[in-house]
Design an enzyme around this catalytic site. Structure first.
Site, PDB file in Angstrom:
ATOM      1  N   SER A   1       0.824  -1.214   0.000  1.00 33.36           N
ATOM      2  CA  SER A   1       0.000   0.000   0.000  1.00 33.36           C
ATOM      3  C   SER A   1       0.854   1.258   0.000  1.00 33.36           C
ATOM      4  CB  SER A   1      -0.921  -0.004   1.233  1.00 33.36           C
ATOM      5  OG  SER A   1      -0.161  -0.183   2.404  1.00 33.36           O
TER       6      SER A   1
ATOM      7  N   HIS B   1      -2.413  -2.912  -6.097  1.00 34.57           N
ATOM      8  CA  HIS B   1      -2.848  -2.593  -4.729  1.00 34.57           C
ATOM      9  C   HIS B   1      -4.374  -2.657  -4.610  1.00 34.57           C
ATOM     10  CE1 HIS B   1      -3.510   0.598  -1.411  1.00 34.57           C
ATOM     11  NE2 HIS B   1      -3.417  -0.616  -0.886  1.00 34.57           N
TER      12      HIS B   1
ATOM     13  N   GLU C   1      -5.403  -0.020  -7.401  1.00 35.02           N
ATOM     14  CA  GLU C   1      -4.352   0.854  -7.919  1.00 35.02           C
ATOM     15  C   GLU C   1      -3.297   0.007  -8.623  1.00 35.02           C
ATOM     16  OE1 GLU C   1      -3.708   4.727  -5.131  1.00 35.02           O
ATOM     17  OE2 GLU C   1      -3.140   2.832  -4.206  1.00 35.02           O
TER      18      GLU C   1
ATOM     19  N   ASN D   1      -3.582   6.133  -0.368  1.00 37.28           N
ATOM     20  CA  ASN D   1      -2.999   6.282   0.974  1.00 37.28           C
ATOM     21  C   ASN D   1      -2.225   7.580   1.147  1.00 37.28           C
ATOM     22  OD1 ASN D   1      -4.078   4.046   2.215  1.00 37.28           O
ATOM     23  ND2 ASN D   1      -2.511   2.685   1.421  1.00 37.28           N
TER      24      ASN D   1
END
Length: 293
Positions: free
Chosen positions: A121, A142, A154, A192
């Protein structure tokens, strides 16, 4: 043109790995779920079966389809079991040294054209790719947590990732019924990079006494229309994972705005890691979660 992904290996049978296995098998892809801990493998299979059972009970998955999906999943504890896979996704703990160790030993067991991916992540895809024998066939995939529910994935290209690898990953994600977005290889990528500093700021707001756990979560749920409060979300993600991502951002971008809140560090040091440890910003040991501050 990318290659068609028909068989996927997944390293790590925890929450993320079992979720990825569940959606892959439901999409008609054969899965080898790999973990060196037999208890985690058993628990992962039980989570997958529970996930299918919930979908069947809601009427969103046919019983026969769920049975076929479950039969597509086999388990193994050694990398030798992954030799027939077209794609291997590492979904181990969010620790760079652990991931690099996996990649440095994994590749010898794979076929030469197999694609290797990481579900990290936050960690640099380029650096992880350098631990393999095939950086051009390495990519970040991800998935969001919980994998069966969240639509977004992602895709992150390292500096050496070839177009064909990216195209294969893109087609694979579409086959799972999910939507992919492409992120450049910068610390924590897109989701994130935005989400974790918000959570960290919520923890600072608690640390500085601006509001209680309950008032902060209520404020963001009702004031910003978030489905869950940032502290509740931190507990769901795992406070150790939140801290890891903030450390990657802080070290990778050298900006004080990413400094992990000392209260987050304290909770992790205490082993209060959130839902999985039964305690975090809420105490989950009773019938109803109770704020711990």
């Amino acid at each position: 043109m990318g290659m068609e992904i028909k068989r996927v290996g997944i390293i790590g049978a925890g929450q993320m790995g079992s979720g990825i296995a569940q959606v892959c098998a439901a999409a008609g892809i054969d899965v080898v779920l790999n973990d060196r801990d037999p208890d985690r493998l058993r628990n992962g299979l039980s989570v997958i079966e529970g996930g299918y059972a919930r979908l069947v009970s809601k009427g969103s998955l046919d019983e026969a389809v769920s049975r076929e999906a479950r039969e597509r999943i086999v388990t193994g504890s050694g990398f030798g079991d992954l030799g027939t896979c077209d794609l291997v996704i590492e979904a181990a703990t969010e620790n760079e040294a652990t991931k690099r160790e996996i990649f440095s030993t994994l590749c010898a067991s794979l076929k030469s054209d197999a694609i290797v991916a990481t579900n990290t992540s936050s960690i640099s895809i380029t650096r992880l790719a350098a631990a393999t024998d095939r950086p051009e066939r390495f990519i970040g995939i991800h998935f969001m947590n919980p994998v069966p529910v969240m639509q977004l994935v992602e895709l992150i290209r390292g500096i050496a990732t070839e177009d064909a690898t990216y195209e294969s990953a893109k087609v694979f994600i579409a086959k799972l019924g999910k939507i992919s977005t492409m992120s450049e290889d910068f610390p924590a990528f897109i989701v994130n990079r935005i989400l974790l500093p918000m959570i960290n700021e919520a923890i600072y707001t608690l640390y500085e006494g601006v509001g209680s756990v309950e008032s902060i979560d209520t404020a963001m749920k009702l004031g910003a229309n978030h489905p869950m409060g940032p502290l509740q979300l931190a507990d769901f993600i795992g406070l150790d994972t939140c801290l890891s991502v903030m450390q990657v951002l802080y070290e990778g971008l050298a900006d004080s705005k990413y400094r992990p809140c000392p209260l987050l560090v304290k909770y992790v040091e205490a082993g209060w890691l959130g839902r999985k440890a039964k305690r975090g910003f809420y105490d989950y040991r009773g019938p109803t979660p109770i704020p711990t501050r």
